[in-house]
Design a protein around this motif. Structure first.
Motif, PDB file in Angstrom:
ATOM      1  N   ALA A  23       0.827  -1.212   0.000  1.00 49.51           N
ATOM      2  CA  ALA A  23       0.000   0.000   0.000  1.00 49.51           C
ATOM      3  C   ALA A  23       0.856   1.254   0.000  1.00 49.51           C
ATOM      4  N   ILE A  24       1.879   1.284   0.855  1.00 47.25           N
ATOM      5  CA  ILE A  24       2.646   2.532   0.944  1.00 47.25           C
ATOM      6  C   ILE A  24       3.622   2.679  -0.209  1.00 47.25           C
ATOM      7  N   ARG A  25       3.964   1.569  -0.865  1.00 44.73           N
ATOM      8  CA  ARG A  25       4.842   1.656  -2.035  1.00 44.73           C
ATOM      9  C   ARG A  25       4.059   1.634  -3.346  1.00 44.73           C
ATOM     10  N   SER A  26       2.724   1.416  -3.249  1.00 48.25           N
ATOM     11  CA  SER A  26       1.870   1.298  -4.440  1.00 48.25           C
ATOM     12  C   SER A  26       2.348   0.192  -5.365  1.00 48.25           C
ATOM     13  N   ASP A  27       2.797  -0.924  -4.773  1.00 48.97           N
ATOM     14  CA  ASP A  27       3.232  -2.071  -5.566  1.00 48.97           C
ATOM     15  C   ASP A  27       2.044  -2.963  -5.885  1.00 48.97           C
ATOM     16  N   ARG A 146       0.355   7.704  12.286  1.00 50.89           N
ATOM     17  CA  ARG A 146       1.200   8.707  11.623  1.00 50.89           C
ATOM     18  C   ARG A 146       2.411   8.043  10.986  1.00 50.89           C
ATOM     19  N   ARG A 147       2.779   8.508   9.802  1.00 50.75           N
ATOM     20  CA  ARG A 147       3.963   7.984   9.135  1.00 50.75           C
ATOM     21  C   ARG A 147       4.866   9.135   8.697  1.00 50.75           C
ATOM     22  N   PHE A 148       6.169   8.978   8.961  1.00 52.53           N
ATOM     23  CA  PHE A 148       7.150  10.017   8.669  1.00 52.53           C
ATOM     24  C   PHE A 148       8.275   9.446   7.826  1.00 52.53           C
ATOM     25  N   LEU A 149       8.840  10.294   6.994  1.00 57.64           N
ATOM     26  CA  LEU A 149      10.069   9.986   6.281  1.00 57.64           C
ATOM     27  C   LEU A 149      11.212  10.652   7.029  1.00 57.64           C
ATOM     28  N   VAL A 150      12.233   9.845   7.380  1.00 58.48           N
ATOM     29  CA  VAL A 150      13.367  10.346   8.144  1.00 58.48           C
ATOM     30  C   VAL A 150      14.551  10.506   7.197  1.00 58.48           C
ATOM     31  N   LEU A 151      15.077  11.713   7.109  1.00 60.91           N
ATOM     32  CA  LEU A 151      16.209  11.997   6.228  1.00 60.91           C
ATOM     33  C   LEU A 151      17.393  12.472   7.066  1.00 60.91           C
ATOM     34  N   ALA A 152      18.591  12.097   6.653  1.00 58.63           N
ATOM     35  CA  ALA A 152      19.786  12.459   7.409  1.00 58.63           C
ATOM     36  C   ALA A 152      19.915  13.974   7.523  1.00 58.63           C
ATOM     37  N   VAL A 157       9.696  14.353   7.611  1.00 59.38           N
ATOM     38  CA  VAL A 157       8.639  14.754   6.681  1.00 59.38           C
ATOM     39  C   VAL A 157       7.397  13.924   6.995  1.00 59.38           C
ATOM     40  N   HIS A 158       6.305  14.580   7.395  1.00 56.86           N
ATOM     41  CA  HIS A 158       5.055  13.880   7.697  1.00 56.86           C
ATOM     42  C   HIS A 158       4.390  13.467   6.386  1.00 56.86           C
ATOM     43  N   LEU A 159       4.264  12.154   6.159  1.00 53.89           N
ATOM     44  CA  LEU A 159       3.709  11.654   4.902  1.00 53.89           C
ATOM     45  C   LEU A 159       2.183  11.563   4.958  1.00 53.89           C
ATOM     46  N   GLU A 160       1.656  10.918   5.986  1.00 54.51           N
ATOM     47  CA  GLU A 160       0.199  10.823   6.113  1.00 54.51           C
ATOM     48  C   GLU A 160      -0.134  10.262   7.477  1.00 54.51           C
ATOM     49  N   THR A 161      -1.401  10.369   7.850  1.00 58.05           N
ATOM     50  CA  THR A 161      -1.935   9.710   9.034  1.00 58.05           C
ATOM     51  C   THR A 161      -3.044   8.785   8.578  1.00 58.05           C
ATOM     52  N   ASN A 162      -2.921   7.507   8.867  1.00 62.89           N
ATOM     53  CA  ASN A 162      -3.888   6.501   8.411  1.00 62.89           C
ATOM     54  C   ASN A 162      -4.348   5.688   9.609  1.00 62.89           C
ATOM     55  N   GLY A 491      -5.575  12.913  -2.226  1.00 55.97           N
ATOM     56  CA  GLY A 491      -4.422  12.168  -1.715  1.00 55.97           C
ATOM     57  C   GLY A 491      -4.562  11.744  -0.272  1.00 55.97           C
ATOM     58  N   LEU A 492      -5.739  11.871   0.321  1.00 57.16           N
ATOM     59  CA  LEU A 492      -5.896  11.620   1.749  1.00 57.16           C
ATOM     60  C   LEU A 492      -6.932  10.536   2.018  1.00 57.16           C
ATOM     61  N   GLY A 493      -6.694   9.780   3.096  1.00 58.82           N
ATOM     62  CA  GLY A 493      -7.688   8.883   3.652  1.00 58.82           C
ATOM     63  C   GLY A 493      -8.393   7.998   2.654  1.00 58.82           C
ATOM     64  N   TRP A 494      -9.737   8.043   2.683  1.00 55.05           N
ATOM     65  CA  TRP A 494     -10.544   7.131   1.878  1.00 55.05           C
ATOM     66  C   TRP A 494     -10.391   7.405   0.385  1.00 55.05           C
ATOM     67  N   THR A 495     -10.108   8.671   0.000  1.00 53.93           N
ATOM     68  CA  THR A 495      -9.926   8.959  -1.427  1.00 53.93           C
ATOM     69  C   THR A 495      -8.650   8.287  -1.946  1.00 53.93           C
TER      70      THR A 495
END
Length: 578
Positions: A23-27, A146-152, A157-162, A491-495
């Motif tokens: 789901a998060i990689r859209s594979d 909540r999901r975040f992208l962690v960069l050095a 970066v807050h990606l989304e809350t699901n 780009g959010l939630g149920w959509t």
């Protein structure tokens, strides 16, 4: 961490990881393979004295050979651990291991499932990962959704809350007894009680979906018996209407190195290939105890020494004492302790001459039969009349609501496991001659009763199938062909769920609702799915008050409709099809 030894990661959890990653990689399906894994063994003492061992264990688990074109996604799940066992140093060394792995191999990506503990643990994890010189990226999925992208050396970066992922993680992390309870099915009907014809019962209990959980609990009981018994041991499973029980026995036997034996019906016992010796007896249900007593007596005559602890998945509530899950049974001059596995059951035994269904000429049902897709009139009206009837408080505009309607939230709370099973059966019966995919996504209005039903649907399948809850305001807009809310929140939630479904998730999509009283909600849901490019395979309301109602997609393509029950009583003044 903190368990006595490493354990296999459950199938339910591996399936969750698979769906989560895709789901998060859209594979699409087939692009992700999940390696069988075990939990990392780290004792409580080691957590205190040698937390650096978690770094070594993580890296050692990833020493396999990988082809050059594969992306290796390291998913580390820290949500399974008891909060009392979490240490900041443990998180730091997990971060160090991940950082080193990602920096050493460009094909590594990392996702960490992490509890929200409101402590410096997350910062400790990030700092150690960055210090290891990592050059890729790490995602953190918190248990609150909540999901975040962690960069050095950069802010997260807050990606989304699901909240959907949070709910699934919560269910996976429930105590095993709670997970098992959500999968046990109480079937409403008219059944024979026991092997005689003198009594009837209102309920039949099916635990076929809870075999992994039951197996784990039975395994713990049998392991206790093994410690008390020095010789060879067998496990004998005896069931008449529960074919799943022997799967439990086989699983326990394979893991503990003992012999499983499926016992035939009592009258055929003499011809069964039973080895003399000590055995632990596994029953599907203990009601009065008469059948179990006869079984033990016959086994003793055949030279089988039935161990003093008998295991029964279900025990009639009236037999249990103050301990809750233990009762006594005397057979062949010996006292046995019966251990119940699931919550106590009440089957409500009724003498044939006093049974309303027998008086009405209703036949007994075969609990293993295939004729159970729809709901019988007797059962439907019992559910409707047991519920409180209230004024509709949501759904259509206030002027169109019923002054009195069954409280469907209450019905789903009491009977939701059985209704969920019926929905599954109905969908399977009407989709490609029963070839429905194992994974189904249900689309429904975002309303209290349907949220309750979806919880029951998902409990039986370990936190799945997925569900898309469409807000009522969006459905009202769709009646006017207004889809601006959908496009605005694309780009959010149920959509986002709908977008992923459109892009080819490989799932069947079915529309469900508590009732169809005018067709307006069903048509609006079809319009929303049409706009999103999602094709539903069926529409399944529990109660259809508009018999003959037809539903079509864009272009006039009919959507199959399969209500579980129909009562001709459309909403007053509603425009309905003839």
């Amino acid at each position: 961490m903190g368990s006595p030894t490493a354990e296999d990661v459950s199938r339910d959890r591996l399936e969750f990881y698979d769906h989560f990653v895709r789901a998060i990689r859209s594979d699409p399906p087939g692009r992700v393979t999940v390696e069988q894994a075990q939990t990392i063994y780290l004792s409580s003492q080691q957590i205190d004295t040698s937390p650096w061992l978690v770094r070594e264990r993580l890296k050692a688990d990833l020493d396999g050979e990988w082809s050059t074109d594969e992306v290796i996604l390291l998913l580390v799940d820290l949500t399974m651990n008891l909060p009392a066992l979490i240490r900041e140093t443990v998180f730091a060394y997990v971060g160090e291991a991940i950082g080193e792995l990602v920096s050493e191999n460009q094909r590594y990506q990392a996702i960490v499932l992490m509890p929200v503990l409101h402590t410096p643990l997350q910062a400790s994890f990030r700092n150690r990962a960055n210090q290891a010189g990592f050059v890729g990226h790490i995602m953190i999925q918190y248990s609150d959704g909540r999901r975040f992208l962690v960069l050095a050396d950069q802010p997260d970066v807050h990606l989304e809350t699901n909240s959907d992922w949070a709910e699934q993680l919560e269910r996976l992390n429930q105590p095993i007894a709670q997970r098992m309870g959500g999968k046990i099915l109480r079937m409403l009907g008219h059944y024979k009680f026991g092997s005689a014809d003198d009594y009837c019962t209102r309920y039949f209990f099916d635990a076929s979906y809870a075999v992994p959980e039951i197996g784990q609990i039975v395994r713990n009981v049998v392991a206790e018996v093994q410690r008390q018994h020095s010789g060879a041991l067998a496990i004998l499973s005896h069931q008449t209407k529960s074919p799943w029980l022997h799967r439990v026995a086989v699983d326990v036997a394979q893991r503990l190195g003992i012999q499983p034996v499926a016992l035939p019906p009592l009258e055929q016992l003499r011809d069964a290939p039973i080895t003399q010796g000590t055995a632990i007896l596994l029953l599907d249900i203990l009601n009065t105890g008469a059948s179990a007593r006869s079984l033990i007596e016959r086994l003793r005559k055949l030279g089988v020494d039935v161990f003093g602890t008998v295991v029964a998945v279900f025990v009639e509530q009236g037999r249990l004492g103050p301990d809750g899950d233990v009762t006594d049974l005397v057979a062949a001059g010996r006292s046995y302790t019966v251990r119940g596995i699931a919550d106590p059951v009440r089957r409500e035994r009724t003498a044939r001459q006093d049974c309303d269904q027998c008086t009405a000429g209703l036949p007994h049902l075969d609990p293993l039969g295939d004729d159970r897709q729809l709901i019988r009139t007797y059962d439907m009206w019992e559910m409707l009349l047991d519920a409180e009837w209230v004024e509709e408080s949501y759904g259509p505009p206030a002027r169109s609501r019923f002054r009195r309607s069954p409280d469907f939230e209450q019905i789903f709370q009491e009977y939701g496991d059985w209704i969920a099973y019926k929905l599954d059966q109905a969908l399977r019966s009407m989709t490609l001659a029963g070839a429905v995919r194992d994974e189904v996504v249900y689309v429904c209005p975002d309303e209290p009763a349907m949220r309750q039903l979806v919880r029951r649907l998902r409990a039986r399948r370990s936190g799945r199938p997925g569900a898309v809850h469409i807000p009522r305001a969006v459905l009202r807009d769709a009646e006017r062909n207004d889809f601006s809310r959908i496009d605005m929140d694309a780009g959010l939630g149920w959509t986002r769920q709908l977008r992923l479904l459109r892009e080819g998730s490989g799932y069947d999509v079915a529309i469900i609702d508590e009732m169809n009283a005018s067709g307006a909600t069903a048509r609006s849901m079809i319009k929303v799915l049409d706009h999103a490019g999602v094709v539903p395979v069926a529409y399944l309301p529990l109660l259809n008050r508009v018999p003959g109602f037809q539903l079509t997609r864009r272009g006039g393509v009919a959507v199959p409709i399969c209500p579980l029950y129909e009562i001709p009583s459309p909403r007053p003044g509603a425009p309905v099809d003839s």
